[in-house]
Design a protein around this motif. Structure first.
Motif, PDB file in Angstrom:
ATOM      1  N   ILE A 144     -59.647 -16.931 -20.840  1.00 30.38           N
ATOM      2  CA  ILE A 144     -60.102 -16.656 -19.476  1.00 30.38           C
ATOM      3  C   ILE A 144     -59.007 -16.980 -18.476  1.00 30.38           C
ATOM      4  CG2 ILE A 144     -61.774 -17.305 -17.703  1.00 30.38           C
ATOM      5  CD1 ILE A 144     -63.769 -17.855 -19.976  1.00 30.38           C
ATOM      6  N   ALA A 145     -58.254 -18.060 -18.717  1.00 30.36           N
ATOM      7  CA  ALA A 145     -57.151 -18.426 -17.823  1.00 30.36           C
ATOM      8  C   ALA A 145     -56.095 -17.327 -17.785  1.00 30.36           C
ATOM      9  CB  ALA A 145     -56.529 -19.742 -18.281  1.00 30.36           C
ATOM     10  N   LEU A 146     -55.803 -16.736 -18.928  1.00 27.90           N
ATOM     11  CA  LEU A 146     -54.824 -15.651 -18.976  1.00 27.90           C
ATOM     12  C   LEU A 146     -55.311 -14.446 -18.165  1.00 27.90           C
ATOM     13  CD1 LEU A 146     -53.817 -15.885 -22.747  1.00 27.90           C
ATOM     14  CD2 LEU A 146     -52.305 -16.282 -20.781  1.00 27.90           C
ATOM     15  N   ALA A 147     -56.599 -14.142 -18.269  1.00 29.48           N
ATOM     16  CA  ALA A 147     -57.151 -13.040 -17.486  1.00 29.48           C
ATOM     17  C   ALA A 147     -57.096 -13.362 -15.996  1.00 29.48           C
ATOM     18  CB  ALA A 147     -58.589 -12.766 -17.917  1.00 29.48           C
ATOM     19  N   ALA A 148     -57.388 -14.617 -15.649  1.00 31.07           N
ATOM     20  CA  ALA A 148     -57.352 -15.026 -14.242  1.00 31.07           C
ATOM     21  C   ALA A 148     -55.939 -14.966 -13.674  1.00 31.07           C
ATOM     22  CB  ALA A 148     -57.916 -16.437 -14.095  1.00 31.07           C
ATOM     23  N   SER A 149     -54.954 -15.389 -14.469  1.00 29.82           N
ATOM     24  CA  SER A 149     -53.579 -15.364 -13.978  1.00 29.82           C
ATOM     25  C   SER A 149     -53.128 -13.931 -13.703  1.00 29.82           C
ATOM     26  CB  SER A 149     -52.636 -16.043 -14.977  1.00 29.82           C
ATOM     27  OG  SER A 149     -52.528 -15.296 -16.171  1.00 29.82           O
ATOM     28  N   GLY A 150     -53.565 -12.997 -14.543  1.00 29.59           N
ATOM     29  CA  GLY A 150     -53.245 -11.591 -14.291  1.00 29.59           C
ATOM     30  C   GLY A 150     -53.860 -11.105 -12.997  1.00 29.59           C
ATOM     31  N   ARG A 151     -55.092 -11.505 -12.763  1.00 26.69           N
ATOM     32  CA  ARG A 151     -55.780 -11.135 -11.526  1.00 26.69           C
ATOM     33  C   ARG A 151     -55.059 -11.738 -10.313  1.00 26.69           C
ATOM     34  NH1 ARG A 151     -59.970  -7.535 -10.090  1.00 26.69           N
ATOM     35  NH2 ARG A 151     -60.862  -8.271  -8.128  1.00 26.69           N
ATOM     36  N   LEU A 152     -54.638 -12.983 -10.426  1.00 26.69           N
ATOM     37  CA  LEU A 152     -53.942 -13.643  -9.322  1.00 26.69           C
ATOM     38  C   LEU A 152     -52.598 -12.991  -9.029  1.00 26.69           C
ATOM     39  CD1 LEU A 152     -54.807 -17.311 -10.318  1.00 26.69           C
ATOM     40  CD2 LEU A 152     -55.507 -16.180  -8.196  1.00 26.69           C
ATOM     41  N   ARG A 153     -51.901 -12.585 -10.075  1.00 29.20           N
ATOM     42  CA  ARG A 153     -50.610 -11.901  -9.855  1.00 29.20           C
ATOM     43  C   ARG A 153     -50.807 -10.595  -9.100  1.00 29.20           C
ATOM     44  NH1 ARG A 153     -49.626 -13.923 -15.035  1.00 29.20           N
ATOM     45  NH2 ARG A 153     -50.171 -11.944 -16.024  1.00 29.20           N
ATOM     46  N   ARG A 154     -51.936  -9.941  -9.324  1.00 26.96           N
ATOM     47  CA  ARG A 154     -52.199  -8.693  -8.600  1.00 26.96           C
ATOM     48  C   ARG A 154     -52.483  -8.933  -7.123  1.00 26.96           C
ATOM     49  NH1 ARG A 154     -54.517  -7.414 -13.638  1.00 26.96           N
ATOM     50  NH2 ARG A 154     -56.640  -8.000 -13.022  1.00 26.96           N
ATOM     51  N   THR A 155     -52.787 -10.181  -6.749  1.00 20.70           N
ATOM     52  CA  THR A 155     -52.969 -10.516  -5.337  1.00 20.70           C
ATOM     53  C   THR A 155     -51.658 -10.979  -4.702  1.00 20.70           C
ATOM     54  OG1 THR A 155     -53.491 -12.875  -5.644  1.00 20.70           O
ATOM     55  CG2 THR A 155     -55.311 -11.301  -5.888  1.00 20.70           C
ATOM     56  N   GLY A 156     -50.600 -11.050  -5.496  1.00 22.77           N
ATOM     57  CA  GLY A 156     -49.312 -11.471  -4.977  1.00 22.77           C
ATOM     58  C   GLY A 156     -48.930 -12.895  -5.309  1.00 22.77           C
ATOM     59  N   ALA A 157     -49.793 -13.621  -6.043  1.00 23.15           N
ATOM     60  CA  ALA A 157     -49.484 -15.002  -6.407  1.00 23.15           C
ATOM     61  C   ALA A 157     -48.557 -15.046  -7.609  1.00 23.15           C
ATOM     62  CB  ALA A 157     -50.772 -15.758  -6.728  1.00 23.15           C
ATOM     63  N   ALA A 158     -47.630 -15.992  -7.595  1.00 21.87           N
ATOM     64  CA  ALA A 158     -46.745 -16.192  -8.756  1.00 21.87           C
ATOM     65  C   ALA A 158     -47.474 -17.113  -9.719  1.00 21.87           C
ATOM     66  CB  ALA A 158     -45.427 -16.809  -8.301  1.00 21.87           C
ATOM     67  N   ALA A 159     -48.390 -16.541 -10.495  1.00 20.74           N
ATOM     68  CA  ALA A 159     -49.273 -17.336 -11.346  1.00 20.74           C
ATOM     69  C   ALA A 159     -48.953 -17.145 -12.823  1.00 20.74           C
ATOM     70  CB  ALA A 159     -50.729 -16.950 -11.086  1.00 20.74           C
ATOM     71  N   ARG A 160     -49.099 -18.223 -13.578  1.00 21.16           N
ATOM     72  CA  ARG A 160     -48.951 -18.164 -15.035  1.00 21.16           C
ATOM     73  C   ARG A 160     -49.801 -19.258 -15.661  1.00 21.16           C
ATOM     74  NH1 ARG A 160     -45.124 -22.116 -16.882  1.00 21.16           N
ATOM     75  NH2 ARG A 160     -43.938 -23.046 -15.165  1.00 21.16           N
ATOM     76  N   VAL A 161     -49.967 -19.171 -16.969  1.00 25.27           N
ATOM     77  CA  VAL A 161     -50.758 -20.145 -17.712  1.00 25.27           C
ATOM     78  C   VAL A 161     -49.826 -21.029 -18.522  1.00 25.27           C
ATOM     79  CG1 VAL A 161     -52.534 -20.451 -19.495  1.00 25.27           C
ATOM     80  CG2 VAL A 161     -52.726 -18.584 -17.836  1.00 25.27           C
ATOM     81  N   ALA A 162     -50.086 -22.337 -18.495  1.00 25.87           N
ATOM     82  CA  ALA A 162     -49.294 -23.288 -19.270  1.00 25.87           C
ATOM     83  C   ALA A 162     -50.261 -24.192 -20.045  1.00 25.87           C
ATOM     84  CB  ALA A 162     -48.393 -24.115 -18.370  1.00 25.87           C
ATOM     85  N   PRO A 163     -50.520 -23.903 -21.322  1.00 27.77           N
ATOM     86  CA  PRO A 163     -51.437 -24.727 -22.122  1.00 27.77           C
ATOM     87  C   PRO A 163     -50.756 -26.005 -22.608  1.00 27.77           C
ATOM     88  CG  PRO A 163     -50.619 -22.900 -23.433  1.00 27.77           C
ATOM     89  CD  PRO A 163     -50.027 -22.724 -22.061  1.00 27.77           C
ATOM     90  N   VAL A 164     -50.507 -26.918 -21.690  1.00 25.07           N
ATOM     91  CA  VAL A 164     -49.702 -28.105 -22.001  1.00 25.07           C
ATOM     92  C   VAL A 164     -50.535 -29.311 -22.434  1.00 25.07           C
ATOM     93  CG1 VAL A 164     -47.837 -27.376 -20.472  1.00 25.07           C
ATOM     94  CG2 VAL A 164     -49.661 -28.834 -19.580  1.00 25.07           C
ATOM     95  N   LEU A 165     -51.854 -29.192 -22.368  1.00 27.27           N
ATOM     96  CA  LEU A 165     -52.711 -30.305 -22.781  1.00 27.27           C
ATOM     97  C   LEU A 165     -53.129 -30.165 -24.242  1.00 27.27           C
ATOM     98  CD1 LEU A 165     -55.063 -30.688 -19.680  1.00 27.27           C
ATOM     99  CD2 LEU A 165     -53.329 -32.323 -20.449  1.00 27.27           C
TER     100      LEU A 165
END
Length: 260
Positions: A144-165
């Motif tokens: 879901i986070a990956l899908a959300a980051s794609g949606r955010l990038r389409r709004t102009g945000a420099a978004a990515r997912v980092a599964p660091v936990l």
């Protein structure tokens, strides 16, 4: 392989709507609208409670009831992978709604937050146990986070997912546990993996998950990030119980009160 077959089956042979059961639709327009994020807003883990110490500010994209609950469970437990897209839309709305500055977490710290245009945005999903990932064939929060980051990038945000936990020890199934039991079950259970601090350095970190109940999971995730020297701007979830949404007073009313 299981995940690929589920993805293919969902795309080629759509079944009934996961939200309401309407025929021949993976998700009908009405149920998709419930995940549009139009009702996104700040939440507390339970009505009249501030949540566990260390919990950052949390925003949710939808109310955890009816079709939203059904869609989340279909994606999480039954492997309906194409539903990650609509769920990601709700999560992205929660992230955007939480983009403004605010007071900080319950431990009294004030942490930086900014709009999606203010530097890089990193979504850090709460990890599932290895056993749960094997049983389900996928990691729901990460997908879901990956899908959300794609949606955010389409709004102009420099978004990515980092599964660091990652989990550093075994934990019991949270289902059926009360608030205090959940806190005890998760205390010290998470840590940042090697190199995690480096890949998120300088970014605005937003913790993400599918649902919030007591807030214990997000509070532990925030603790683990802080222990690694990382700041947590906020947390965002797809959905939260209806009674956990915070009613925001209008600025005009607040100003009038202060003038009096």
């Amino acid at each position: 392989m299981r995940g690929w077959w589920q993805e293919l089956a969902g795309l080629v042979l759509p079944g009934d709507c996961a939200g309401c059961g309407a025929a021949r639709a993976v998700l009908c327009p009405r149920c998709r609208d419930a995940l549009s994020g139009a009702g996104a807003g700040p939440v507390r883990p339970a009505a009249r409670r501030a949540g566990p110490i260390g919990l950052p500010g949390v925003h949710a994209g939808a109310r955890y009831e009816g079709a939203v609950r059904a869609v989340l469970l279909a994606h999480k437990e039954r492997g309906a992978l194409p539903l990650a897209g609509p769920l990601g839309t709700a999560l992205a709305a929660a992230v955007l709604r939480g983009g403004g500055p605010r007071g900080g977490s319950r431990d009294g710290s004030r942490e930086a937050a900014g709009g999606p245009g203010a530097g890089e945005l990193v979504l850090v999903p709460v990890p599932s146990t290895r056993g749960a990932v094997r049983a389900r064939g996928h990691d729901p929060a990460r997908r879901i986070a990956l899908a959300a980051s794609g949606r955010l990038r389409r709004t102009g945000a420099a978004a990515r997912v980092a599964p660091v936990l990652r989990l550093r020890r075994r934990v019991a199934d949270q289902a059926g546990l009360g608030a205090r039991e959940r806190l005890e079950n998760l205390a010290g259970a998470l840590e940042v993996c090697r190199g995690g601090a480096r890949v998120t350095a300088g970014a605005r970190i937003v913790l993400v998950d599918d649902v919030i109940t007591t807030g214990a999971t997000l509070a532990e995730a925030a603790r683990a990030l802080r222990a690694a020297g990382l700041g947590v701007a906020e947390a965002a979830v797809v959905a939260a119980p209806a009674d956990s949404f915070v009613r925001i007073r209008s600025a005009t009313r607040t100003e009038q009160k202060s003038c009096e």
